[in-house]
Scaffold this active site. Structure first.
Site, PDB file in Angstrom:
ATOM      1  N   SER A 240     -13.912-101.781 -40.750  1.00 50.81           N
ATOM      2  CA  SER A 240     -15.222-101.109 -40.930  1.00 50.81           C
ATOM      3  C   SER A 240     -14.546 -99.551 -39.749  1.00 50.81           C
ATOM      4  O   SER A 240     -15.755 -98.771 -39.991  1.00 50.81           O
ATOM      5  CB  SER A 240     -15.623-101.756 -39.187  1.00 50.81           C
ATOM      6  OG  SER A 240     -14.929-101.653 -38.348  1.00 50.81           O
TER       7      SER A 240
ATOM      8  N   ASP B 234     -18.958 -97.038 -29.579  1.00 43.16           N
ATOM      9  CA  ASP B 234     -18.883 -98.940 -29.599  1.00 43.16           C
ATOM     10  C   ASP B 234     -17.877 -99.581 -28.573  1.00 43.16           C
ATOM     11  O   ASP B 234     -16.549 -98.771 -27.980  1.00 43.16           O
ATOM     12  CB  ASP B 234     -19.199 -99.169 -30.680  1.00 43.16           C
ATOM     13  CG  ASP B 234     -18.812 -99.910 -31.716  1.00 43.16           C
ATOM     14  OD1 ASP B 234     -17.687 -99.901 -31.933  1.00 43.16           O
ATOM     15  OD2 ASP B 234     -19.459-100.245 -33.038  1.00 43.16           O
TER      16      ASP B 234
ATOM     17  N   HIS C 159     -14.994 -98.713 -31.768  1.00 44.48           N
ATOM     18  CA  HIS C 159     -14.955 -98.033 -32.966  1.00 44.48           C
ATOM     19  C   HIS C 159     -15.382 -96.061 -32.542  1.00 44.48           C
ATOM     20  O   HIS C 159     -15.805 -95.978 -31.321  1.00 44.48           O
ATOM     21  CB  HIS C 159     -16.097 -97.946 -34.245  1.00 44.48           C
ATOM     22  CG  HIS C 159     -16.130 -99.401 -35.037  1.00 44.48           C
ATOM     23  ND1 HIS C 159     -17.226 -99.826 -34.328  1.00 44.48           N
ATOM     24  CD2 HIS C 159     -15.318 -99.874 -35.928  1.00 44.48           C
ATOM     25  CE1 HIS C 159     -16.701-100.697 -35.311  1.00 44.48           C
ATOM     26  NE2 HIS C 159     -15.733-100.899 -35.632  1.00 44.48           N
TER      27      HIS C 159
END
Length: 358
Positions: free
Chosen positions: A41, A322, A325
């Site tokens: 991600s 978040d 990340h």
């Protein structure tokens, strides 16, 4: 501690502005003909959007500062891979494999997938994800397509040898595997030292596969300080310390093995240029990984942003967007130091700017 954080970001902003000025001077011609991106991600740019998984970022407030809005990037703006692409001189963002056209593949493809790991099962508690093995299969497909388009297999083989390959994977082999004993058996099967060794053996085979598919300039990122992420701190607690030390110690056992592996691969393949990017070094001011971990957006239980929630207004003064990340500003700092190392510990044996010139 707040004074230390403010000082860090003051230095960071000056550094980032200096690096961005260098971007303006970049030639219209990219330094390499193409750029291929593998990972999780941290580099995903939309490959997970159509997958049945909770690991997707195709909704606000992700992309609030990205020129194209919501795309599936797990941050407010640019990813590390995006910024490195800009530094390499690519005018357009490298497209995701899931939507890439034949007209686009000659400049590169992004295979990154949120939740993906070195191990095939990593991240599957969230749903589907494209593991590193599957990403390599997808790359083999792209090389075949490219060879058909160029109508000259020999030319294609020489062409892809000049490209930059970026691999940033392994975080989810801990976050969404080893650190979830109720979902995966690995922590019952291996000590942290054994698990790191098992991961590195598989990663070595995968990087060899990438070499066999034509890659010759490969930048391999180490893992980040997972124990300092807001989600892992909330889940495990820190006993009054800034980070979850047990997690960082486990991850470090992987990182300390990765650099020697890169040098071994260079010895095994004399025509290849693998390089190790020390994520801990390039993401922390003077090695300080004890800064407060506060997310910018309201979090769901899995550490991602609550859909359509309002993010913090001061996104240029926070590290995490978040629970896992980082913000665009943090990504710029990491990418620019990976591209142009400021310290001998940042990259070995080359930073990405020198890798591109080889």
């Amino acid at each position: 501690m707040s004074h230390g954080l403010n000082l860090f970001f003051s230095v960071l902003i000056v550094f980032v502005l200096t690096q961005l000025r260098a971007l303006v001077a970049v030639s219209n011609e990219p330094q390499v003909p193409c750029y291929f991106i593998f990972g999780d991600s941290l580099v995903d740019c939309g490959n997970n959007n159509e997958l049945v998984t909770a690991a997707k970022a195709n909704y606000p407030p992700y992309g609030v500062d990205f020129p194209e809005g919501v795309t599936g990037r797990f941050t407010n703006g640019l990813t590390i891979a995006d910024i490195i692409g800009q530094l390499l001189g690519f005018v357009k963002f490298i497209p995701p494999y899931s939507t890439v056209t034949d007209q686009e593949i000659s400049t590169g493809v992004n295979y990154g997938s949120g939740g993906a790991g070195i191990r095939d099962e990593s991240g599957t508690e969230l749903g589907d994800c494209v593991s590193f093995n599957r990403q390599l299969d997808n790359h083999a497909d792209i090389i075949s397509r490219l060879s058909l388009l160029q109508n000259n297999k020999t030319y294609t083989n020489e062409y892809v040898k000049k490209c930059i390959y970026l691999s940033n994977i392994g975080n989810d082999d801990y976050i969404d595997n080893y650190l979830m004993p109720n979902n995966y058996p690995t922590s019952h099967m291996y000590t942290t030292d054994q698990y790191a060794a098992v991961l590195l053996r598989q990663y070595s085979q995968q990087l060899t596969t990438l070499y066999n598919l034509g890659a010759r300039k490969i930048a391999v990122f180490g893992l980040g300080v997972i124990g300092c992420t807001p989600a892992e701190i909330a889940r495990f607690g820190t006993d009054g310390r800034p980070c979850v030390n047990s997690i960082n110690n486990a991850v470090n056992q992987f990182n300390v093995r990765l650099k020697p592996l890169i040098h071994q691969l260079n010895n095994n393949f004399s025509d290849a240029k693998f390089t190790f990017i020390n994520f801990t070094s390039v993401s922390a001011p003077e090695g300080d990984v004890t800064l407060p971990a506060k997310p910018c957006c309201q979090l769901r239980g899995d550490g991602q942003c609550v859909p359509n929630s309002i993010p913090c207004p001061d996104r240029d003064s926070t590290i995490f967007y978040d629970g896992f990340h980082t913000t665009e500003l943090s990504n710029i700092a990491v990418a620019t130091r990976a591209y142009t190392g400021l310290s001998p510990t940042d990259a070995s044996p080359y930073d990405i700017s020198h890798l591109a010139q080889l």
